[in-house]
Design a protein around this motif. Structure first.
Motif, mmCIF file in Angstrom:
data_model
loop_
_atom_site.group_PDB
_atom_site.id
_atom_site.type_symbol
_atom_site.label_atom_id
_atom_site.label_comp_id
_atom_site.label_asym_id
_atom_site.label_seq_id
_atom_site.Cartn_x
_atom_site.Cartn_y
_atom_site.Cartn_z
ATOM 1 N N ASP A 95 0.853 -1.207 0.000
ATOM 2 C CA ASP A 95 0.000 0.000 0.000
ATOM 3 C C ASP A 95 0.881 1.247 0.000
ATOM 4 O OD1 ASP A 95 -2.250 -1.542 0.047
ATOM 5 O OD2 ASP A 95 -2.665 -1.286 2.195
ATOM 6 N N ILE A 96 1.961 1.191 0.773
ATOM 7 C CA ILE A 96 2.872 2.345 0.850
ATOM 8 C C ILE A 96 3.546 2.589 -0.499
ATOM 9 C CG2 ILE A 96 5.115 3.007 1.827
ATOM 10 C CD1 ILE A 96 3.909 1.821 4.509
ATOM 11 N N ILE A 97 3.911 1.515 -1.178
ATOM 12 C CA ILE A 97 4.541 1.691 -2.501
ATOM 13 C C ILE A 97 3.579 2.427 -3.433
ATOM 14 C CG2 ILE A 97 5.469 0.468 -4.522
ATOM 15 C CD1 ILE A 97 6.394 -1.742 -2.523
ATOM 16 N N GLU A 98 2.300 2.076 -3.354
ATOM 17 C CA GLU A 98 1.318 2.794 -4.195
ATOM 18 C C GLU A 98 1.190 4.256 -3.760
ATOM 19 O OE1 GLU A 98 -1.994 -0.161 -4.153
ATOM 20 O OE2 GLU A 98 -1.640 -0.152 -6.329
ATOM 21 N N SER A 99 1.277 4.505 -2.462
ATOM 22 C CA SER A 99 1.229 5.908 -1.996
ATOM 23 C C SER A 99 2.433 6.683 -2.512
ATOM 24 C CB SER A 99 1.244 6.004 -0.472
ATOM 25 O OG SER A 99 0.231 5.238 0.075
ATOM 26 N N ILE A 100 3.579 6.013 -2.588
ATOM 27 C CA ILE A 100 4.783 6.700 -3.080
ATOM 28 C C ILE A 100 4.607 7.051 -4.565
ATOM 29 C CG2 ILE A 100 7.268 6.443 -3.520
ATOM 30 C CD1 ILE A 100 7.371 4.694 -0.970
ATOM 31 N N GLN A 101 3.963 6.148 -5.293
ATOM 32 C CA GLN A 101 3.682 6.470 -6.704
ATOM 33 C C GLN A 101 2.786 7.718 -6.783
ATOM 34 O OE1 GLN A 101 1.084 3.760 -8.876
ATOM 35 N NE2 GLN A 101 2.197 4.149 -10.782
ATOM 36 N N GLN A 102 1.830 7.809 -5.855
ATOM 37 C CA GLN A 102 0.947 8.984 -5.862
ATOM 38 C C GLN A 102 1.686 10.272 -5.487
ATOM 39 O OE1 GLN A 102 -2.271 7.485 -3.464
ATOM 40 N NE2 GLN A 102 -2.721 5.981 -5.060
ATOM 41 N N MET A 103 2.870 10.126 -4.884
ATOM 42 C CA MET A 103 3.707 11.303 -4.603
ATOM 43 C C MET A 103 4.505 11.675 -5.857
ATOM 44 S SD MET A 103 5.069 9.927 -0.898
ATOM 45 C CE MET A 103 6.319 11.118 -0.540
ATOM 46 N N ARG A 104 4.096 11.163 -6.984
ATOM 47 C CA ARG A 104 4.703 11.433 -8.297
ATOM 48 C C ARG A 104 6.147 10.951 -8.391
ATOM 49 N NH1 ARG A 104 2.264 16.999 -10.293
ATOM 50 N NH2 ARG A 104 3.078 16.123 -12.191
ATOM 51 N N LYS A 105 6.395 9.814 -7.763
ATOM 52 C CA LYS A 105 7.700 9.182 -7.903
ATOM 53 C C LYS A 105 7.547 7.989 -8.835
ATOM 54 C CE LYS A 105 9.424 11.411 -4.163
ATOM 55 N NZ LYS A 105 10.360 12.511 -4.373
ATOM 56 N N THR A 106 8.653 7.630 -9.462
ATOM 57 C CA THR A 106 8.701 6.447 -10.314
ATOM 58 C C THR A 106 9.372 5.335 -9.517
ATOM 59 O OG1 THR A 106 8.928 7.933 -12.182
ATOM 60 C CG2 THR A 106 9.486 5.618 -12.573
ATOM 61 N N ILE A 107 8.867 4.108 -9.672
ATOM 62 C CA ILE A 107 9.355 3.020 -8.819
ATOM 63 C C ILE A 107 9.779 1.812 -9.645
ATOM 64 C CG2 ILE A 107 8.654 1.366 -7.023
ATOM 65 C CD1 ILE A 107 6.611 3.750 -6.242
ATOM 66 N N LEU A 108 10.995 1.363 -9.396
ATOM 67 C CA LEU A 108 11.445 0.090 -9.961
ATOM 68 C C LEU A 108 11.572 -0.874 -8.790
ATOM 69 C CD1 LEU A 108 12.387 -1.597 -12.381
ATOM 70 C CD2 LEU A 108 14.697 -0.728 -12.015
ATOM 71 N N LEU A 109 10.761 -1.924 -8.843
ATOM 72 C CA LEU A 109 10.603 -2.827 -7.708
ATOM 73 C C LEU A 109 11.084 -4.221 -8.087
ATOM 74 C CD1 LEU A 109 9.060 -3.641 -5.016
ATOM 75 C CD2 LEU A 109 7.062 -3.972 -6.454
ATOM 76 N N VAL A 110 11.923 -4.794 -7.228
ATOM 77 C CA VAL A 110 12.389 -6.153 -7.435
ATOM 78 C C VAL A 110 11.775 -7.005 -6.333
ATOM 79 C CG1 VAL A 110 14.493 -7.389 -6.833
ATOM 80 C CG2 VAL A 110 14.533 -5.760 -8.701
ATOM 81 N N GLU A 111 11.154 -8.116 -6.672
ATOM 82 C CA GLU A 111 10.400 -8.875 -5.666
ATOM 83 C C GLU A 111 10.367 -10.367 -5.951
ATOM 84 O OE1 GLU A 111 8.682 -9.265 -2.946
ATOM 85 O OE2 GLU A 111 8.872 -7.242 -2.169
ATOM 86 N N GLN A 112 10.376 -11.135 -4.859
ATOM 87 C CA GLN A 112 10.065 -12.559 -5.006
ATOM 88 C C GLN A 112 8.579 -12.809 -4.800
ATOM 89 O OE1 GLN A 112 12.489 -15.707 -3.407
ATOM 90 N NE2 GLN A 112 14.122 -14.220 -3.062
ATOM 91 N N ASN A 113 7.907 -11.852 -4.135
ATOM 92 C CA ASN A 113 6.460 -11.977 -3.961
ATOM 93 C C ASN A 113 5.800 -11.560 -5.276
ATOM 94 O OD1 ASN A 113 3.728 -11.698 -3.337
ATOM 95 N ND2 ASN A 113 4.191 -11.172 -1.211
ATOM 96 N N ALA A 114 5.765 -12.531 -6.208
ATOM 97 C CA ALA A 114 5.396 -12.200 -7.585
ATOM 98 C C ALA A 114 3.957 -11.697 -7.679
ATOM 99 C CB ALA A 114 5.576 -13.433 -8.468
ATOM 100 N N TYR A 115 3.060 -12.299 -6.917
ATOM 101 C CA TYR A 115 1.649 -11.917 -7.054
ATOM 102 C C TYR A 115 1.453 -10.436 -6.705
ATOM 103 C CZ TYR A 115 -3.323 -11.684 -6.779
ATOM 104 O OH TYR A 115 -4.629 -11.291 -6.991
#
Ligand code: ATP
Length: 234
Positions: free
Chosen positions: A174-194
Motif C-alpha cells: 500500500d505504501i509503494i502505491e502511496s509513493i507512486q501517488q507522490m509522483r515518484k517512479t518506482i522500480l521494484l524487485v520482488e520474489q512476492n510475484a503476485y
C-alpha cells in the motif's frame, strides 16, 4: 525516464546479467520478478552504480549515468537495498537524515521529513529510538523513508516485503502505491510475484540473468507459465 540496453554484468566468471534491456516510464511502477539468484539485485546495483557493467547502456532522463554512486543519487535515483541496511546504532531521525546527506536545501529536507512522517506515522512516534531496536517491518519502513529523503525521482526497491508477516506485506505494498501517488517512479524487485505484478504498470520476468517475458502486470498475472512458475498455480 530509465532505459537500459543490452546490459551485461559479470562477477569474475559468473555472467550475472545477460543482455538485459528494460524501460521505465515516468510515474510508473515497474516490477522485476524472478527466483533467487536470477540477477534482480545485480540489476538494481548496476543502476545505482554499485556494480560496474561490462557492456551495455543505462540512460536516465536521456543521459548516460556517471559511474559514481553519489552522483547517481544527486541525479535523482535512490536505492533501498535488500536486507534494509539501516544504521542500527543511530536513531530513527539520524537514519532518515543520512538519506539527505548530499542535500543543502534545509527547507526541502524538513518538508520531505514531514512527508516521510505522514507516510509512516510510526516513524514519527519513534523518532528518538535506536534503529536496531525497531521490529523488522519498522526497519523496512525506515529504509524506505531514508530512500525518500534524497527526494528521488526514481526509487529502486529491492525485495521490500522479504521476511515480513502477511499483514505487513500488504502495508508495504500500500505504501509503494502511496509513493507512486507522490509522483515518484518506482522500480521494484520482488520474489512476492503476485503482489509485485498486482501493483505493476509494467513487469519483467528475469531468469538466470535474462529477461524472458514482459508485459503489463495484469497480463503477466494471467499468463499460464507465470502462474505455474511464480504464483504457485497449476
Ligand atoms: P536473490 O533474490 O536471492 O537476492 P537475485 O535475483 O537478487 O537473488 P543476484 O543477487 O543479483 O540475484 O545474483 C545473481 C547471481 O550473481 C547469483 O548467481 C549470485 O550468486 C551472483 N553474485 C551476486 N553478487 C555476487 C558477488 N558479489 N560476487 C560473485 N557473485 C555474485
Amino acid at each position: 525516464m530509465l532505459s537500459i540496453r543490452d546490459l551485461n554484468v559479470y562477477y569474475g566468471g559468473i555472467h550475472a546479467l545477460k543482455g538485459v534491456s528494460i524501460d521505465v516510464e515516468e510515474g510508473q511502477i515497474v516490477s522485476i520478478i524472478g527466483a533467487n539468484g536470477a540477477g534482480k539485485s545485480t540489476l538494481l546495483n548496476a543502476i545505482s552504480g554499485m556494480v560496474k557493467p561490462k557492456e551495455g547502456r543505462i540512460l536516465f532522463k536521456g543521459k548516460e549515468l556517471p559511474p559514481a554512486p553519489h552522483k547517481i543519487v544527486e541525479l535523482g535515483i535512490s536505492q533501498v537495498p535488500e536486507g534494509r541496511l539501516i544504521f542500527a546504532n543511530l536513531t530513527v531521525k539520524d537514519n532518515l537524515m543520512m538519506g539527505a546527506y548530499l542535500r543543502k536545501d534545509k527547507i526541502g529536507i524538513e518538508k520531505d521529513l514531514e512527508k516521510v512522517f505522514a507516510l509512516f506515522p510510526r516513524m514519527k512516534e519513534r523518532i528518538h529510538q535506536m534503529a536496531g531496536t525497531l521490529s523488522g517491518g519498522e526497519q523496512q519502513m525506515l529504509a524506505i523513508g531514508r530512500g525518500l529523503m534524497s527526494n528521488p525521482d526514481l526509487i529502486l526497491l529491492d525485495e521490500p516485503s522479504l521476511g515480513l508477516a502477511p499483514l505487513l506485506v500488504k502495508t508495504i505494498f500500500d505504501i509503494i502505491e502511496s509513493i507512486q501517488q507522490m509522483r515518484k517512479t518506482i522500480l521494484l524487485v520482488e520474489q512476492n510475484a503476485y503482489k509485485a505484478l498486482s501493483i505493476a504498470d509494467k513487469a519483467y520476468v528475469l531468469e538466470q540473468g535474462k529477461i524472458v517475458k514482459e508485459g503489463s502486470g495484469k497480463e503477466l498475472i494471467k499468463d499460464k507459465s507465470i502462474q505455474e512458475a511464480y504464483l504457485g498455480k497449476k
